[in-house]
Write a protein that holds these residues in place. Structure first.
Motif, short mmCIF file in Angstrom:
data_model
loop_
_atom_site.label_atom_id
_atom_site.label_comp_id
_atom_site.label_asym_id
_atom_site.label_seq_id
_atom_site.Cartn_x
_atom_site.Cartn_y
_atom_site.Cartn_z
N ILE A 22 15.29 7.41 46.43
CA ILE A 22 15.07 7.91 45.07
C ILE A 22 16.28 8.70 44.59
O ILE A 22 16.67 8.62 43.41
CB ILE A 22 13.80 8.77 45.02
N ASP A 23 16.89 9.45 45.50
CA ASP A 23 18.02 10.29 45.09
C ASP A 23 19.28 9.49 44.78
O ASP A 23 20.28 10.05 44.33
CB ASP A 23 18.33 11.34 46.17
N ARG A 24 19.25 8.19 44.99
CA ARG A 24 20.41 7.35 44.65
C ARG A 24 20.28 6.70 43.28
O ARG A 24 21.19 6.00 42.83
CB ARG A 24 20.60 6.27 45.72
N LEU A 25 19.16 6.91 42.63
CA LEU A 25 18.95 6.36 41.29
C LEU A 25 19.67 7.23 40.27
O LEU A 25 20.07 8.37 40.54
CB LEU A 25 17.46 6.30 40.97
N SER A 26 19.82 6.70 39.08
CA SER A 26 20.39 7.51 38.00
C SER A 26 19.38 8.56 37.57
O SER A 26 18.19 8.50 37.92
CB SER A 26 20.74 6.62 36.81
N GLN A 27 19.82 9.52 36.81
CA GLN A 27 18.93 10.60 36.37
C GLN A 27 17.74 10.06 35.61
O GLN A 27 16.59 10.45 35.85
CB GLN A 27 19.71 11.59 35.50
N GLN A 28 17.97 9.12 34.69
CA GLN A 28 16.87 8.58 33.89
C GLN A 28 15.91 7.77 34.76
O GLN A 28 14.69 7.83 34.59
CB GLN A 28 17.42 7.70 32.76
N GLU A 29 16.45 7.02 35.73
CA GLU A 29 15.59 6.23 36.61
C GLU A 29 14.73 7.13 37.50
O GLU A 29 13.57 6.81 37.78
CB GLU A 29 16.46 5.29 37.46
N ILE A 30 15.29 8.26 37.95
CA ILE A 30 14.49 9.21 38.74
C ILE A 30 13.33 9.74 37.90
O ILE A 30 12.18 9.82 38.36
CB ILE A 30 15.38 10.37 39.24
N ARG A 31 13.61 10.08 36.65
CA ARG A 31 12.55 10.59 35.78
C ARG A 31 11.47 9.54 35.56
O ARG A 31 10.27 9.83 35.62
CB ARG A 31 13.14 11.03 34.43
N ASP A 32 11.88 8.32 35.31
CA ASP A 32 10.92 7.25 35.07
C ASP A 32 10.04 7.02 36.30
O ASP A 32 8.82 6.84 36.18
CB ASP A 32 11.66 5.94 34.74
N LEU A 33 10.66 7.05 37.49
CA LEU A 33 9.89 6.81 38.71
C LEU A 33 8.84 7.90 38.93
O LEU A 33 7.69 7.61 39.26
CB LEU A 33 10.84 6.73 39.91
N PHE A 34 9.19 9.15 38.73
CA PHE A 34 8.23 10.23 38.96
C PHE A 34 7.14 10.24 37.90
O PHE A 34 6.00 10.62 38.19
CB PHE A 34 8.97 11.57 39.02
N ARG A 35 7.44 9.83 36.70
CA ARG A 35 6.40 9.74 35.69
C ARG A 35 5.43 8.60 36.01
O ARG A 35 4.22 8.70 35.78
CB ARG A 35 7.02 9.55 34.31
N LEU A 36 5.96 7.52 36.57
CA LEU A 36 5.10 6.43 37.02
C LEU A 36 4.15 6.91 38.12
O LEU A 36 2.94 6.65 38.09
CB LEU A 36 5.95 5.27 37.53
N VAL A 37 4.73 7.64 39.10
CA VAL A 37 3.91 8.16 40.19
C VAL A 37 2.86 9.12 39.65
O VAL A 37 1.69 9.11 40.07
CB VAL A 37 4.80 8.86 41.24
N ARG A 38 3.23 9.92 38.68
CA ARG A 38 2.28 10.90 38.14
C ARG A 38 1.12 10.20 37.43
O ARG A 38 -0.03 10.62 37.52
CB ARG A 38 3.00 11.83 37.18
#
Length: 703
Positions: free
Chosen positions: A193-209
């Motif tokens: 996850i820490d290798r994704l871009s900033q926007q991709e990290i945000r999108d992934l955590f919102r999906l998980v949420r």
């Protein structure tokens, strides 16, 4: 280097790939993975759960994650699903891709657990329908709503937000009910996850949420906490607080104790260097270098892998010219602290420069001070050990010991980068002009003590490398036994005709000292009472008169000073040389290289030596005149240019030939002979004759 630890290090040499199973576990983390797996299995997942495995890049997160997944896959009521967020392209595909991947892995009959097969197939079918319902839609992070996708037309927007949205809610409810009755749980691993871009990290955590509330689904997220917290921080939203709301349980990858990496590095080096000619390992220096320089520089397996991957090429490129201990230490410096390593090429003189206690100033120059500050800043607490064990001459800059020039030959013999020549080769991978390969030195050093073999080995050395070879043999001669002294000295004297006589620079000794220095050092090791006979034997074995004269000059000493031999022995050898000179044929004397010096040595201490009959021969006069020339070097303050001017050793020349009148007559006869031969004198004789004309008119150089 092998400490005998029973570990497998094959994975270390296979790049940066994480381990997949416990048999590859070098850090003994399988037990930690089992504990983490047990906690994932027992944690309450009635409304789903999110756990995290956090650690810095290179700390072994993925390897620990894989061990945890293996432990869970061994259970009959846990279905492991691995989701790689790198596979989706663009944020609008994330939600669709996630449910497709989840459904696809649950349809795989080969991987599905028996206990979960029936329910898993139904869940997979429901997930597929749920994913299809989302196909024309785009998930907008933060809004928590489903809006029109790029492939949908504006005319269909009301339908998508109306009846179809209701259908999605119904499907979600049905899916939730199915998952609640699942006879086990699904564990979804999300790595990198820490290798994704900033926007991709945000999108992934919102999906998980938004999807993390599905019952019996546990997300295991793997990331570097500092990177993710920074990416999630947005305005008033703190990344750390955001994570706290999502992640139910977190485990940090424990930092590695330094000693845990010791067997990993040593066994890794053994395998990485297998089959490579590394030269001998200095067993005396290796333990300290490893414990105080190499090992402290590593804290992660990833860095160890990078190090082991780079070592073979570096060792091969150095061709045993640098001791393996120093190579391995410098390579750890290059891999872990490249900025500090980059200081080396411009600081060779600071790192290797020696000075006697009388030469050393306690006040640092601005350049020295700047180097110390920068090197210390870049290496922090490693700086002192690097300097002390690799560059001892630089200890004085760091408040440590002072090393004098007498240390340099030993450092050079041991191939240590403490010697400037060795360090320069390490940095540039090129031998300077006139430097012999270390393999050549090793072969010749192995023949010391055997006159014929040593002479033959030295004869094979090109003229351009002979000075260097003879100079570097010096330290090896310290261990010569008394029985080996004379054979070795004879073999060395055999090389004198190939050596250029006289100095070649401002501070360089005469070239002959390259041979005579080691010979005299050997003779000094003899016991009292054996020296005279050994030198007599050496004197008799020398074919040329000038070689005998040079030896005499270095073993006799001055008339008022005791040399290596007794005065009566010295007088006998001098008389022998004198007799040989007078008995020599003119054509033989014309071929002697150092005729004037030989004549002076043979007549030293005589009140009225007889004039050499052969001096009536113009060929001998020419040789005498040429051998009277001596180079004088000078240098202007502030300039690196060295000027060389030839001078005549006038007074000894006049004395040897019997006076200035006799010298003038001999030179006139020589000129007539040259004229009769209707040929110009060679360059050396022409210079000598021109100098004679200056001196004959009364000119003398300024002192």
């Amino acid at each position: 280097m092998d400490d005998g630890a029973s570990i497998s290090i094959s994975s270390l040499l296979g790049g940066d790939d994480p381990i997949e199973e416990a048999s590859e576990d070098l850090l003994q983390r399988a037990g930690l993975a089992d504990a983490f797996a047990a906690e994932i299995r027992r944690t309450c997942a009635q409304h789903g759960a999110v756990v995290a495995l956090t650690g810095k890049w290179g700390s072994g997160k993925t390897s620990l994650l894989n061990l945890t997944a293996s432990a869970l896959e061994a259970l009959d009521d846990v279905q492991v699903v691995k989701f790689n967020p790198w596979f989706f392209s663009g944020t609008d595909q994330l939600m669709r891709f996630f449910f497709d991947e989840l459904a696809g892995q649950l349809r795989d009959e080969r991987r599905l657990k028996d206990k979960l097969k029936s329910a898993g197939r139904v869940v997979a079918e429901r997930l597929g329908r749920y994913s299809s319902a989302l196909s024309p839609l785009k998930f907008v992070p933060g809004a928590g709503a489903v809006l029109e996708g790029t492939s949908a037309v504006a005319a269909g927007a009301s339908k998508l937000l109306g009846e179809e949205q209701e259908s999605i809610h119904q499907q979600r409810a049905a899916l939730t009910a199915l998952l609640a009755d699942l006879p086990g749980r699904i564990v979804v691993f999300v790595d990198d996850i820490d290798r994704l871009s900033q926007q991709e990290i945000r999108d992934l955590f919102r999906l998980v949420r938004l999807t993390g509330s599905f019952p019996n689904i546990v997300y295991v997220l793997c990331f570097d906490r500092s990177v993710v917290e920074m990416a999630l921080t947005d305005g008033a939203v703190e990344g750390a607080a955001y994570l706290e709301k999502i992640v139910k349980m977190a485990m940090d990858v424990p930092p590695l104790p330094t000693q845990a990496l010791a067997p990993v590095i040593t066994r890794g080096l053994d395998q990485a260097l297998d089959g490579i000619d590394t030269g001998p390992l200095d067993e005396g220096r290796w333990p300290d270098m490893f414990a105080q320089v190499i090992l402290p520089m590593f804290s992660t397996i990833r860095d160890v892998k990078r190090y082991l991957a780079s070592v073979p090429l570096t060792v091969r490129s150095l061709r045993s010219e640098v001791t393996l201990v120093d190579v391995l230490a410098l390579e750890s410096l290059r891999v872990r602290y490249p900025a500090a390593h980059d200081l080396l090429p411009t600081s060779v003189d600071l790192l290797t420069g020696t000075a006697s206690i009388h030469q050393r100033s306690t006040e640092q120059t601005p350049r020295e001070k700047e180097f110390v500050e920068e090197f210390t800043r870049l290496l922090d607490h490693h700086a002192q050990s690097v300097i002390r064990l690799l560059f001892p001459a630089a200890e004085k800059l760091f408040g440590g010991s002072n090393y004098g020039p007498d240390w340099v030959p030993a450092w050079e013999q041991d191939r240590r980068v403490a010697c400037s020549t060795v360090l320069s080769f390490y940095l540039h991978r090129q031998l300077p002009v006139g430097r012999a390969p270390i393999g050549c030195i090793d072969v010749i050093a192995g023949t010391i003590g055997d006159e014929a073999t040593l002479a033959e080995a030295l004869d094979q050395v090109p003229d351009s490398l002979l000075d260097d070879v003879l100079r570097r043999l010096g330290p090896y001669l310290r261990d010569v036994s008394e029985e080996q002294v004379l054979p070795t000295a004879k073999a060395l004297m055999h090389q004198l005709p190939r050596i250029r006589l006289g100095s070649t620079g401002m501070w360089s000794p005469g070239g002959e000292w390259t041979v005579l220095g080691p010979v005299v050092a050997l003779l000094r090791t003899l016991r009292d009472g054996t020296t005279d006979s050994a030198i007599r034997s050496l004197f008799d074995s020398i074919p040329s008169l000038y070689q005998k004269a040079l030896l005499l000059g270095d073993v006799v000493g001055s008339l008022n000073d005791h040399g290596l031999i007794a005065q009566d022995t010295a007088q006998a050898l001098r008389q022998d040389l004198y007799s040989r000179l007078h008995a020599a044929r003119p054509e033989d004397l014309a071929g002697e290289r150092w005729l004037l010096g030989t004549l002076v040595a043979a007549t030293a201490g005589m009140d009225d030596p007889a004039r050499l009959d052969a001096l009536s021969d113009p060929r001998v006069v020419a040789r005498l005149l040429e051998s009277a020339m001596s180079p004088v070097h000078s240098q202007t303050m502030g300039s690196v240019a060295v000027r060389t001017e030839m001078r005549l050793v006038w007074d000894p020349l006049v004395t040897a030939i019997g006076g200035e009148a006799q010298l003038a007559e001999a030179v006139a006869s020589l000129r007539r002979t040259v004229g009769e031969q209707t040929a110009e004198p060679d360059e050396e004789l022409a210079v000598a004759l021109a100098l004679y004309e200056k001196y004959a008119t009364g000119w003398r150089p300024e002192r």
